[in-house]
Motif scaffolding. Structure first.
Motif, PDB file in Angstrom:
ATOM      1  N   GLU A 205     -47.363 -13.404 -31.491  1.00 29.92           N
ATOM      2  CA  GLU A 205     -48.780 -12.821 -31.577  1.00 29.92           C
ATOM      3  C   GLU A 205     -49.073 -12.435 -30.309  1.00 29.92           C
ATOM      4  N   ALA A 206     -49.467 -11.247 -30.124  1.00 30.93           N
ATOM      5  CA  ALA A 206     -49.890 -10.638 -28.565  1.00 30.93           C
ATOM      6  C   ALA A 206     -51.178 -11.057 -28.098  1.00 30.93           C
ATOM      7  N   GLU A 207     -51.944 -11.318 -29.103  1.00 31.03           N
ATOM      8  CA  GLU A 207     -53.304 -11.781 -28.574  1.00 31.03           C
ATOM      9  C   GLU A 207     -53.239 -13.112 -27.927  1.00 31.03           C
ATOM     10  N   ILE A 208     -52.381 -13.935 -28.697  1.00 29.08           N
ATOM     11  CA  ILE A 208     -52.226 -15.324 -27.984  1.00 29.08           C
ATOM     12  C   ILE A 208     -51.597 -15.317 -26.719  1.00 29.08           C
ATOM     13  N   ALA A 209     -50.411 -14.665 -26.655  1.00 27.43           N
ATOM     14  CA  ALA A 209     -49.698 -14.500 -25.284  1.00 27.43           C
ATOM     15  C   ALA A 209     -50.957 -14.066 -24.181  1.00 27.43           C
ATOM     16  N   ASP A 210     -51.515 -12.978 -24.496  1.00 28.48           N
ATOM     17  CA  ASP A 210     -52.715 -12.356 -23.720  1.00 28.48           C
ATOM     18  C   ASP A 210     -53.584 -13.321 -23.035  1.00 28.48           C
ATOM     19  N   HIS A 211     -54.092 -14.313 -24.131  1.00 30.25           N
ATOM     20  CA  HIS A 211     -54.742 -15.459 -24.010  1.00 30.25           C
ATOM     21  C   HIS A 211     -54.349 -16.205 -22.777  1.00 30.25           C
ATOM     22  N   CYS A 212     -53.042 -16.700 -22.819  1.00 34.88           N
ATOM     23  CA  CYS A 212     -52.649 -17.345 -21.921  1.00 34.88           C
ATOM     24  C   CYS A 212     -52.562 -16.999 -20.545  1.00 34.88           C
ATOM     25  N   ARG A 213     -52.253 -17.991 -19.497  1.00 36.01           N
ATOM     26  CA  ARG A 213     -52.427 -17.698 -18.114  1.00 36.01           C
ATOM     27  C   ARG A 213     -51.063 -16.942 -17.785  1.00 36.01           C
ATOM     28  N   ARG A 214     -49.964 -17.183 -18.471  1.00 34.88           N
ATOM     29  CA  ARG A 214     -48.674 -16.650 -18.180  1.00 34.88           C
ATOM     30  C   ARG A 214     -48.045 -16.271 -19.403  1.00 34.88           C
ATOM     31  N   SER A 215     -47.189 -15.256 -19.413  1.00 40.87           N
ATOM     32  CA  SER A 215     -46.484 -14.910 -20.632  1.00 40.87           C
ATOM     33  C   SER A 215     -45.112 -14.567 -20.163  1.00 40.87           C
ATOM     34  N   ILE A 216     -44.146 -15.331 -20.782  1.00 40.90           N
ATOM     35  CA  ILE A 216     -42.651 -15.107 -20.640  1.00 40.90           C
ATOM     36  C   ILE A 216     -41.933 -14.387 -21.844  1.00 40.90           C
ATOM     37  N   ARG A 217     -41.531 -13.137 -21.835  1.00 41.79           N
ATOM     38  CA  ARG A 217     -40.768 -12.430 -22.909  1.00 41.79           C
ATOM     39  C   ARG A 217     -39.427 -12.725 -22.862  1.00 41.79           C
ATOM     40  N   LEU A 218     -38.761 -12.875 -23.721  1.00 46.00           N
ATOM     41  CA  LEU A 218     -37.395 -12.963 -23.817  1.00 46.00           C
ATOM     42  C   LEU A 218     -36.628 -11.884 -24.550  1.00 46.00           C
ATOM     43  N   VAL A 219     -35.520 -11.467 -24.053  1.00 49.45           N
ATOM     44  CA  VAL A 219     -35.047 -10.347 -25.029  1.00 49.45           C
ATOM     45  C   VAL A 219     -33.688 -10.680 -24.765  1.00 49.45           C
ATOM     46  N   ASP A 220     -32.710 -10.915 -25.946  1.00 50.04           N
ATOM     47  CA  ASP A 220     -31.209 -11.312 -26.091  1.00 50.04           C
ATOM     48  C   ASP A 220     -30.796 -12.393 -25.071  1.00 50.04           C
ATOM     49  N   GLY A 221     -31.787 -13.564 -25.174  1.00 45.92           N
ATOM     50  CA  GLY A 221     -31.549 -14.785 -24.634  1.00 45.92           C
ATOM     51  C   GLY A 221     -31.825 -14.816 -23.198  1.00 45.92           C
ATOM     52  N   ARG A 222     -32.293 -13.768 -22.726  1.00 45.71           N
ATOM     53  CA  ARG A 222     -32.891 -13.725 -21.301  1.00 45.71           C
ATOM     54  C   ARG A 222     -34.268 -13.482 -20.890  1.00 45.71           C
ATOM     55  N   ILE A 223     -34.802 -13.856 -19.841  1.00 46.01           N
ATOM     56  CA  ILE A 223     -36.215 -13.462 -19.386  1.00 46.01           C
ATOM     57  C   ILE A 223     -36.278 -11.988 -19.038  1.00 46.01           C
ATOM     58  N   ALA A 224     -36.873 -11.172 -20.122  1.00 44.58           N
ATOM     59  CA  ALA A 224     -37.147  -9.938 -19.722  1.00 44.58           C
ATOM     60  C   ALA A 224     -38.358  -9.637 -18.684  1.00 44.58           C
ATOM     61  N   GLU A 225     -39.359 -10.449 -19.003  1.00 38.56           N
ATOM     62  CA  GLU A 225     -40.532 -10.162 -18.031  1.00 38.56           C
ATOM     63  C   GLU A 225     -41.320 -11.669 -18.312  1.00 38.56           C
ATOM     64  N   ASP A 226     -41.777 -11.986 -16.851  1.00 38.21           N
ATOM     65  CA  ASP A 226     -42.625 -13.029 -16.664  1.00 38.21           C
ATOM     66  C   ASP A 226     -43.854 -12.808 -15.883  1.00 38.21           C
ATOM     67  N   ARG A 227     -44.696 -12.618 -16.718  1.00 38.44           N
ATOM     68  CA  ARG A 227     -46.032 -11.985 -16.063  1.00 38.44           C
ATOM     69  C   ARG A 227     -47.416 -13.158 -16.147  1.00 38.44           C
ATOM     70  N   ARG A 228     -48.129 -13.114 -15.176  1.00 37.93           N
ATOM     71  CA  ARG A 228     -48.997 -14.105 -15.026  1.00 37.93           C
ATOM     72  C   ARG A 228     -50.507 -13.167 -15.083  1.00 37.93           C
ATOM     73  N   GLN A 229     -51.261 -13.665 -15.594  1.00 36.14           N
ATOM     74  CA  GLN A 229     -52.534 -12.970 -15.836  1.00 36.14           C
ATOM     75  C   GLN A 229     -53.473 -12.953 -14.466  1.00 36.14           C
ATOM     76  N   PRO A 230     -54.126 -11.978 -14.235  1.00 34.43           N
ATOM     77  CA  PRO A 230     -54.891 -12.044 -12.902  1.00 34.43           C
ATOM     78  C   PRO A 230     -55.965 -13.097 -13.311  1.00 34.43           C
ATOM     79  N   GLY A 231     -56.540 -13.768 -12.175  1.00 30.34           N
ATOM     80  CA  GLY A 231     -57.911 -14.584 -12.158  1.00 30.34           C
ATOM     81  C   GLY A 231     -57.391 -15.882 -12.659  1.00 30.34           C
ATOM     82  N   THR A 232     -58.416 -16.835 -12.737  1.00 37.06           N
ATOM     83  CA  THR A 232     -58.344 -18.167 -13.383  1.00 37.06           C
ATOM     84  C   THR A 232     -59.212 -18.397 -14.399  1.00 37.06           C
ATOM     85  N   GLY A 233     -59.859 -17.539 -14.820  1.00 37.62           N
ATOM     86  CA  GLY A 233     -61.042 -17.800 -15.726  1.00 37.62           C
ATOM     87  C   GLY A 233     -60.408 -17.859 -17.391  1.00 37.62           C
TER      88      GLY A 233
END
Length: 237
Positions: A205-233
């Motif tokens: 669920e994209a909404e849950i990923a956006d809710h968390c402070r860090r989102s790690i996206r896998l594609v074909d068994g590898r990390i395609a993106e490791d994104r941290r949300q701005p801010g700490t709120g």
């Protein structure tokens, strides 16, 4: 001095035999998760999410690479030692709740402590504390079938918290819930994170990923993106 990460993966690989061939579920994957991170692991079907969750939760071991859990190399542990590491460090929350249908709410929450051979009075005290934390102190004697989906998920969260784990690991923990109940469960995760809990949610669920402070996206068994949300709120779905 840099703190020891709660989870550190280095060059992890996992393959499964399918028919006459092999399927690579995880391919040379490296990852570090520190204490009190709030992480979503996302990706399409077949990306390796479930395999990664099983490895993080010590339900399986990699074919290659190192997995250090709180600084301990668990990649080569046998099944019994994996079970001990799992019980001490990780609290599991599942989409299907995995509650014992004929056991009371209190009995379900106490269950993980039985494996620790903890005294009955202490088990009960910890279970009551966990149920109070999730707002279900008035449902001790209910059976799971007498509860709503959101209440059953709160029981599952209390069962995960009762061992006082370093890490909460959720497998699609809101997948069977409506939007209002999902928002309520995510507020509870927010509160736990604010208190210092490390939380890792495997979700589609994209909404849950956006809710968390860090989102790690896998594609074909590898990390395609490791994104941290701005801010700490805290964010709310």
């Amino acid at each position: 001095m840099t703190a020891t990460p709660v989870i550190e993966l280095d060059g992890i690989a996992k393959r499964y035999r399918i028919g006459d061939g092999w399927f690579t579920a995880l391919d040379d994957l490296s990852l570090r998760i520190d204490a009190n991170e709030y992480v979503a692991i996302v990706g399409p079907s077949g990306s390796g999410k479930s395999t990664l969750m099983n490895l993080l939760g010590c339900l399986d071991v990699p074919d290659a690479g190192q997995y250090r859990l709180q600084g301990e190399d668990v990649a080569g542990l046998d099944e019994n030692r994996l079970a001990v590491a799992r019980n001490r460090a990780i609290g599991f929350i599942f989409q299907s709740f995995n509650l014992l249908p004929r056991a009371s709410v209190l009995a379900n929450v106490v269950q993980p402590l039985v494996y620790r051979r903890m005294a009955g009075a202490e088990r009960r005290r910890r279970a009551l504390d966990a149920l109070e934390r999730v707002g279900l102190a008035d449902k001790l004697d209910n059976l799971p079938g007498q509860l709503s989906g959101g209440q059953r998920q709160r029981v599952a969260i209390a069962r995960a918290l009762v061992t006082r784990p370093r890490i909460l690991l959720g497998d699609e923990p809101t997948g069977n819930l409506d939007s209002s109940t999902t928002a309520s469960i995510m507020r509870l995760f927010d509160a736990l994170h604010a208190e210092g809990q490390t939380i890792i949610l495997v979700t589609h669920e994209a909404e849950i990923a956006d809710h968390c402070r860090r989102s790690i996206r896998l594609v074909d068994g590898r990390i395609a993106e490791d994104r941290r949300q701005p801010g700490t709120g805290t964010r709310h779905v």
